[in-house]
Design an enzyme around this catalytic site. Structure first.
Site, PDB file in Angstrom:
ATOM      1  N   ARG A   1      48.691  61.811 -62.775  1.00 18.36           N
ATOM      2  CA  ARG A   1      47.453  62.538 -62.447  1.00 18.36           C
ATOM      3  C   ARG A   1      47.367  63.608 -63.525  1.00 18.36           C
ATOM      4  O   ARG A   1      48.137  64.571 -63.504  1.00 18.36           O
ATOM      5  CB  ARG A   1      47.539  63.145 -61.045  1.00 18.36           C
ATOM      6  CG  ARG A   1      47.757  62.076 -59.957  1.00 18.36           C
ATOM      7  CD  ARG A   1      47.655  62.672 -58.569  1.00 18.36           C
ATOM      8  NE  ARG A   1      48.230  61.802 -57.547  1.00 18.36           N
ATOM      9  CZ  ARG A   1      47.593  60.782 -56.973  1.00 18.36           C
ATOM     10  NH1 ARG A   1      46.362  60.492 -57.311  1.00 18.36           N
ATOM     11  NH2 ARG A   1      48.185  60.059 -56.038  1.00 18.36           N
ATOM     12  N   CYS A   2      46.487  63.415 -64.498  1.00 13.92           N
ATOM     13  CA  CYS A   2      46.526  64.175 -65.749  1.00 13.92           C
ATOM     14  C   CYS A   2      45.717  65.481 -65.678  1.00 13.92           C
ATOM     15  O   CYS A   2      44.505  65.465 -65.506  1.00 13.92           O
ATOM     16  CB  CYS A   2      46.003  63.288 -66.876  1.00 13.92           C
ATOM     17  SG  CYS A   2      45.852  64.131 -68.444  1.00 13.92           S
TER      18      CYS A   2
ATOM     19  N   ARG B   1      59.499  52.215 -25.921  1.00 15.23           N
ATOM     20  CA  ARG B   1      58.971  53.454 -26.483  1.00 15.23           C
ATOM     21  C   ARG B   1      57.534  53.284 -26.981  1.00 15.23           C
ATOM     22  O   ARG B   1      57.085  52.174 -27.244  1.00 15.23           O
ATOM     23  CB  ARG B   1      59.809  53.866 -27.700  1.00 15.23           C
ATOM     24  CG  ARG B   1      61.135  54.482 -27.343  1.00 15.23           C
ATOM     25  CD  ARG B   1      61.976  54.681 -28.581  1.00 15.23           C
ATOM     26  NE  ARG B   1      63.180  55.427 -28.278  1.00 15.23           N
ATOM     27  CZ  ARG B   1      64.283  55.389 -29.019  1.00 15.23           C
ATOM     28  NH1 ARG B   1      64.335  54.641 -30.110  1.00 15.23           N
ATOM     29  NH2 ARG B   1      65.333  56.112 -28.692  1.00 15.23           N
TER      30      ARG B   1
ATOM     31  N   ARG C   1      52.750  51.700 -51.141  1.00 17.21           N
ATOM     32  CA  ARG C   1      52.240  51.410 -52.496  1.00 17.21           C
ATOM     33  C   ARG C   1      53.120  50.400 -53.229  1.00 17.21           C
ATOM     34  O   ARG C   1      52.806  49.993 -54.331  1.00 17.21           O
ATOM     35  CB  ARG C   1      52.125  52.712 -53.308  1.00 17.21           C
ATOM     36  CG  ARG C   1      51.136  53.692 -52.716  1.00 17.21           C
ATOM     37  CD  ARG C   1      50.354  54.450 -53.761  1.00 17.21           C
ATOM     38  NE  ARG C   1      51.156  55.166 -54.697  1.00 17.21           N
ATOM     39  CZ  ARG C   1      51.160  56.487 -54.857  1.00 17.21           C
ATOM     40  NH1 ARG C   1      50.391  57.234 -54.078  1.00 17.21           N
ATOM     41  NH2 ARG C   1      51.887  57.054 -55.767  1.00 17.21           N
TER      42      ARG C   1
ATOM     43  N   GLY D   1      47.413  44.867 -33.235  1.00 20.16           N
ATOM     44  CA  GLY D   1      47.227  45.008 -31.794  1.00 20.16           C
ATOM     45  C   GLY D   1      47.673  46.371 -31.296  1.00 20.16           C
ATOM     46  O   GLY D   1      48.296  46.486 -30.235  1.00 20.16           O
TER      47      GLY D   1
ATOM     48  N   GLY E   1      47.294  57.477 -58.450  1.00 20.24           N
ATOM     49  CA  GLY E   1      48.340  56.796 -57.678  1.00 20.24           C
ATOM     50  C   GLY E   1      48.389  55.316 -58.040  1.00 20.24           C
ATOM     51  O   GLY E   1      47.342  54.686 -58.193  1.00 20.24           O
TER      52      GLY E   1
ATOM     53  N   ARG F   1      47.320  42.653 -67.150  1.00 18.10           N
ATOM     54  CA  ARG F   1      47.624  41.345 -67.748  1.00 18.10           C
ATOM     55  C   ARG F   1      46.341  40.574 -68.080  1.00 18.10           C
ATOM     56  O   ARG F   1      46.206  39.974 -69.148  1.00 18.10           O
ATOM     57  CB  ARG F   1      48.488  40.544 -66.763  1.00 18.10           C
ATOM     58  CG  ARG F   1      48.815  39.140 -67.202  1.00 18.10           C
ATOM     59  CD  ARG F   1      49.640  38.471 -66.105  1.00 18.10           C
ATOM     60  NE  ARG F   1      49.944  37.087 -66.414  1.00 18.10           N
ATOM     61  CZ  ARG F   1      49.114  36.076 -66.181  1.00 18.10           C
ATOM     62  NH1 ARG F   1      47.916  36.301 -65.677  1.00 18.10           N
ATOM     63  NH2 ARG F   1      49.481  34.842 -66.473  1.00 18.10           N
TER      64      ARG F   1
END
Ligand code: F6P
Length: 331
Positions: A73-74, A163, A257, A186, A12, A22
């Site tokens: 994901r190989c 809510r 991500r 919080g 991922g 870099r």
């Protein structure tokens, strides 16, 4: 002699992978080493996707989330002959050392490569912060910032509509993201895999908050416990007749991500990338670059493999002292 090194990202993606690439490239170039980028993770080895990288190719990459080398994901790497075939191809391309940036599974692949005699250094690149031996991984800080920003926004509408919101966050089987975002937003409860949650106690916590004249509440649920929907069903059952506020669910999903890497992740990626190149040059192999108490160090793959990372005890204590319901310890 390290004359030519390669770098790949695997598993991922996580924000900060680009600054890490870099840094590998810029450090290598500065030391007169050829640096090759392998596209699409380990799959790029099998597909011969090797591209030369210079200072220009990585210019401006600090700002971007994701990985410009792309990742997968190989499956081929997981086959019994995968690592040996990968090593053979790396040697054919005259790669003297490899830097692998990725999570648990990616580092296991790197360990196999090391055991076959090819120099390799790993960097922990995952938002989950589930890798044993390092205080943090590249991308954790940005993901947490994205989560708390999202929860802050949800709180505005939660207050307007009075809510209760359940927020499902990522983390695989680790509750770090849920615990830390619960503390820093919080929230009233953090539901994490490391602790057994208690729906009745969560309802009590929500009611205590109502009694304090708050008109909204937030519960963060780690995906490693169950889906947000399954947790919501449990909470509705536990609250029947006892808690009358409307409950809504938001699944943050892959947006966790994304997001331009924070200062911390740019710096962590840069420091780890540099450290990986310097380590390869010193003849190190078979290890992950870790940050421990702010310092960079190497942890052998053999020492960290299959070890479960424990949530920081001071964070657990903090959550409890801040009246965040986290349930009971299970281990
Ligand atoms: O390991 C990182 C991660 O984002 C986890 O938090 C999540 O469970 C998983 O990857 C999602 O994977 P994919 O992008 O393949 O759906």
């Amino acid at each position: 002699m390290m004359k030519r090194i390669a770098v790949l990202t695997s598993g991922g993606d996580s924000p900060g992978m680009n600054p890490a690439i870099r840094s590998v490239v810029r450090t290598g170039v500065g030391l007169a080493i050829d640096v090759i980028g392998i596209e699409n993770g380990y799959q790029g080895i099998f597909d011969n996707q090797f591209i030369p990288l210079g200072a220009i190719e990585v210019s401006g990459k600090n700002r971007d989330a994701g990985t410009f080398l792309a990742t997968t994901r190989c499956m081929e790497m997981m086959r019994p002959d995968g690592p040996a075939r990968a090593v053979e191809i790396l040697r054919r391309h005259k790669i003297d050392g490899l830097v692998v940036i990725g999570g648990d599974g990616s580092l296991r692949g790197a360990q196999e490569i090391h055991h076959l005699g090819h120099p390799v250094i790993g960097l922990p690149g995952t938002i989950d912060n589930d890798i044993f031996g390092t205080d943090s991984g590249i991308g954790v800080d940005t993901a947490l910032n994205t989560i708390i920003h999202s929860i802050d926004m949800i709180k505005a509408t939660a207050a307007s509509h009075r809510r209760c919101f359940i927020i499902e966050v990522m983390g695989r089987s680790c509750g770090y993201l849920a615990l830390m975002s619960g503390i820093t937003t919080g929230s009233q409860a953090a539901v994490i895999p490391e602790y057994k949650h208690n729906p009745t106690r969560i309802i009590d916590a929500l009611n205590r908050r109502m009694q304090r004249k708050h008109n909204n509440s937030v519960i963060v649920v780690a995906e490693g416990v169950c889906t947000g929907q399954a947790f919501m069903d449990e909470l509705l059952a536990a609250g029947k007749g006892k808690f009358d506020q409307e409950i809504r669910l938001t699944v943050l999903g892959h947006l966790q991500r994304g997001g331009s890497p924070t200062h911390s992740d740019r710096l962590l990626g840069s420091r780890m990338g540099e450290f990986a190149v310097l380590s390869l040059l010193q003849g190190e192999t078979g290890a992950m670059v870790a940050t421990v108490g702010g310092n960079m160090r190497l942890r052998n793959f053999d020492e960290i493999r299959d070890k479960k990372k424990v949530l920081p005890a001071d964070a657990i204590r903090l959550a409890k002292n801040l009246d965040i319901e986290i349930g009971d310890v299970t281990e």
